[in-house]
Design an enzyme around this catalytic site. Structure first.
Site, PDB file in Angstrom:
ATOM      1  N   SER A 184      91.996  92.909  -5.405  1.00 44.26           N
ATOM      2  CA  SER A 184      91.695  91.535  -5.054  1.00 44.26           C
ATOM      3  C   SER A 184      92.903  90.848  -4.408  1.00 44.26           C
ATOM      4  O   SER A 184      93.415  91.335  -3.392  1.00 44.26           O
ATOM      5  CB  SER A 184      91.214  90.819  -6.326  1.00 44.26           C
ATOM      6  OG  SER A 184      90.366  89.760  -6.030  1.00 44.26           O
ATOM      7  N   ASP A 228      80.436  92.133  -2.542  1.00 42.44           N
ATOM      8  CA  ASP A 228      81.497  91.544  -3.364  1.00 42.44           C
ATOM      9  C   ASP A 228      81.516  90.043  -3.112  1.00 42.44           C
ATOM     10  O   ASP A 228      81.704  89.601  -1.989  1.00 42.44           O
ATOM     11  CB  ASP A 228      82.838  92.168  -2.969  1.00 42.44           C
ATOM     12  CG  ASP A 228      83.989  91.755  -3.871  1.00 42.44           C
ATOM     13  OD1 ASP A 228      84.012  90.589  -4.312  1.00 42.44           O
ATOM     14  OD2 ASP A 228      84.885  92.582  -4.105  1.00 42.44           O
ATOM     15  N   HIS A 244      82.659  92.775  -7.914  1.00 40.68           N
ATOM     16  CA  HIS A 244      83.995  92.592  -7.351  1.00 40.68           C
ATOM     17  C   HIS A 244      84.829  93.861  -7.523  1.00 40.68           C
ATOM     18  O   HIS A 244      85.004  94.337  -8.642  1.00 40.68           O
ATOM     19  CB  HIS A 244      84.658  91.411  -8.062  1.00 40.68           C
ATOM     20  CG  HIS A 244      85.992  91.025  -7.506  1.00 40.68           C
ATOM     21  ND1 HIS A 244      86.276  91.074  -6.168  1.00 40.68           N
ATOM     22  CD2 HIS A 244      87.125  90.568  -8.108  1.00 40.68           C
ATOM     23  CE1 HIS A 244      87.513  90.665  -5.972  1.00 40.68           C
ATOM     24  NE2 HIS A 244      88.053  90.359  -7.131  1.00 40.68           N
TER      25      HIS A 244
END
Length: 521
Positions: free
Chosen positions: A238, A462, A490
């Site tokens: 991320s 996502d 995610h």
């Protein structure tokens, strides 16, 4: 009304997917401290890599680490602190400490594997201590010394400090007195943002101007060096993809095997980030709702569009008439939206969202607050970390000021059209407009010329880091390779997709680079 920017940028912490573990979520047994009385543990301490280090930085790069046992959950870990310059441009102007944890390889290690769970502001130390098997596969844990660290400003490192728990509750959960969207509403929220920013400045001991991703990337090179590694091996999730890409751009000759999972596009503006996230979460919300309708036990019914309209009506009703929780807090639409967002990070969390929405329809906000509290790292009236404070500090220093009303108006229109359920609760006064220090970050493509092959993993639906960002980053990198996971949630590695996991593990374990982009159904 003053210029408004899309301000509800969502924390990009893959650890939020930990909601899949119901026992963790509902019991709140998420974190614990290093056991009191922990003793030094004889363990491998390698010679620091000081090749090419400027003289003024040698005192930092030559430091010897002292490791202390910090075992948790039956697993063996070592912990230490690394001393870093507060200001890398002026290394004599003060120091900070970085909290580091290591899980040693079972045999002779390939090397160290640094990890970052996202955020910005998530604790990389706790990520490894509490979620080693979630962070890396068993094969990687056997082969590498797996390293977690709290970036500057975060957690157990020299940290950003702002509000106490009561003030943080008010900042995150209190419902504005003025009607949503009015000048008075905006003024009230702006005053809250000012109070928060002033508290951060007053309580953070002068570190705020130096809480940047560039500085954190330089810290990461220091950690690499004092661990004795010639090159950095890195797995970033991320926001951790932005940190990793920044590192590769700064130190291409030191970049080893890097995997960036759930990528941020470094070239997009803050307005674009917020807009794309809103559309991504709306898409994930629709996927959730269809699954809910198909389950036969959904509190909504009718077609997908009808059910989404009913959810919108629920949010509007809670916005008009908040629901009182057993602890006295009131659930308004903003906190309910936070609960929804929290559960959308992983499809495994969807049953908790169904439970929360079913209860809210009956006037009970309990599970919605459980989800919102998990997102905000709140437990029993206390905050388990400083992720909200650090998130704000990094973003306000990393993203340039955007004073373009036309661009914001266009973004608002795009969100209203493409994310009609989320749109009313997404935008508001930008907290960074009142941050006490001007941003130093820039937005632009990252090529990392000379860094060698870098794997970028993207998941097609996502919500937090939309797939298009992974495609873009892989294209920007001089030797980027895209691994596509077709699915929900995610990030993509170590989520049960053998195609993704095999490609990543082969790269880390055998230096096997796919011959081209890989699509994993």
């Amino acid at each position: 009304m003053n210029t408004r920017q899309t301000s509800r940028l969502r924390r990009l912490a893959t650890i939020t997917a930990g909601l899949v573990a119901a026992s963790m979520m509902l019991s709140g047994c998420l974190y614990s401290m290093i056991p009191e009385g922990a003793q030094p543990r004889p363990s491998v301490t390698n010679t620091p890599d000081t090749e090419g280090v400027p003289a003024e930085l040698l005192p930092f790069y030559e430091q010897t680490l002292e490791w202390t046992a910090c075992d948790r959950g039956g697993a063996t870990f070592d912990c230490t602190y690394v001393t870093a310059p507060l200001d890398w441009e002026n290394p004599g102007d003060g120091e900070i400490r970085l909290s580091v944890v290591r899980h040693q390889a079972s045999g002779t290690p390939v090397g160290s594997l640094l990890t970052n769970p996202g955020g910005p502001g998530a604790s990389g130390r706790d990520f490894i201590l509490d979620n080693l098997s979630y962070a890396v596969s068993a094969d990687l844990a056997d082969a590498y010394d797996v390293i977690g660290f709290d970036p500057r400003g975060v957690g157990d490192s020299t940290a950003v400090r702002c509000f106490d728990a009561a003030s943080m509750d008010a900042y995150l959960y209190d419902i504005p007195a003025a009607p949503r969207g009015t000048d008075e509403w905006e003024a009230e929220l702006t005053e809250r943002n000012k109070a928060f920013a002033e508290a951060c400045d007053a309580n953070s001991d002068g570190i705020l101007p130096f809480i940047t991703t560039v500085n954190s990337a330089r810290d990461m090179d220091l950690i690499r060096a004092v661990l004795g590694d010639k090159q950095l091996n890195y797995l970033g999730y991320s926001y951790g993809t932005f940190l990793g890409a920044t590192y590769a751009n700064l130190y291409p000759e030191k970049a080893g095997r890097l995997v960036l999972d759930g990528a941020i596009d470094p070239a997009v503006s803050g307005i674009e980030v917020g807009t794309t996230q809103a559309l991504g979460f709306e898409s994930a919300l629709r996927a959730y709702m269809q699954d809910c309708l198909d389950s036969g036990s959904c509190p909504f019914n009718g077609t997908l569009d009808e059910a989404m309209a009913d959810l919108g009506a629920l949010l509007a009703a809670v916005d008009r008439t908040p629901l009182e929780n057993g602890d006295g807090r009131m659930l308004g639409a903003d906190s309910l939206m936070t609960a929804i967002i929290a559960a959308l990070y992983s499809a495994d969390s969807w049953p908790y969202l169904t439970q929360a929405l079913d209860e809210a329809l009956q006037g009970d906000p309990y599970t919605a607050f459980v989800l919102a509290d998990f997102y905000n790292a709140r437990e029993d009236g206390a905050y388990l970390d400083n992720s909200s404070e650090a998130f704000r500090a990094y973003n306000c220093m990393d993203y340039p000021v955007e004073d373009d009303q036309a661009a914001q108006d266009a973004a608002d229109a795009k969100i209203a059209e493409g994310a009609p359920t989320i749109a009313p609760y997404w935008s508001g006064p930008d907290p960074c407009e009142v941050w006490p220090y001007p941003p130093t970050g820039t937005r632009g493509e990252i090529h990392a010329a000379g860094a060698g092959p870098i794997l970028v993993v993207g998941t097609t639906n996502d919500p937090a880091t939309p797939y298009e960002w992974s495609v873009s980053l892989a294209d920007q990198l001089e030797e980027g390779v895209l691994i596509t996971r077709v699915g929900e949630g995610h990030t993509g590695y170590n989520k049960g997709n053998s195609c993704v996991d095999s490609a990543v593990d082969a790269y880390f374990l055998d230096d096997t680079v796919p011959s081209g982009d890989v699509k994993c159904e």
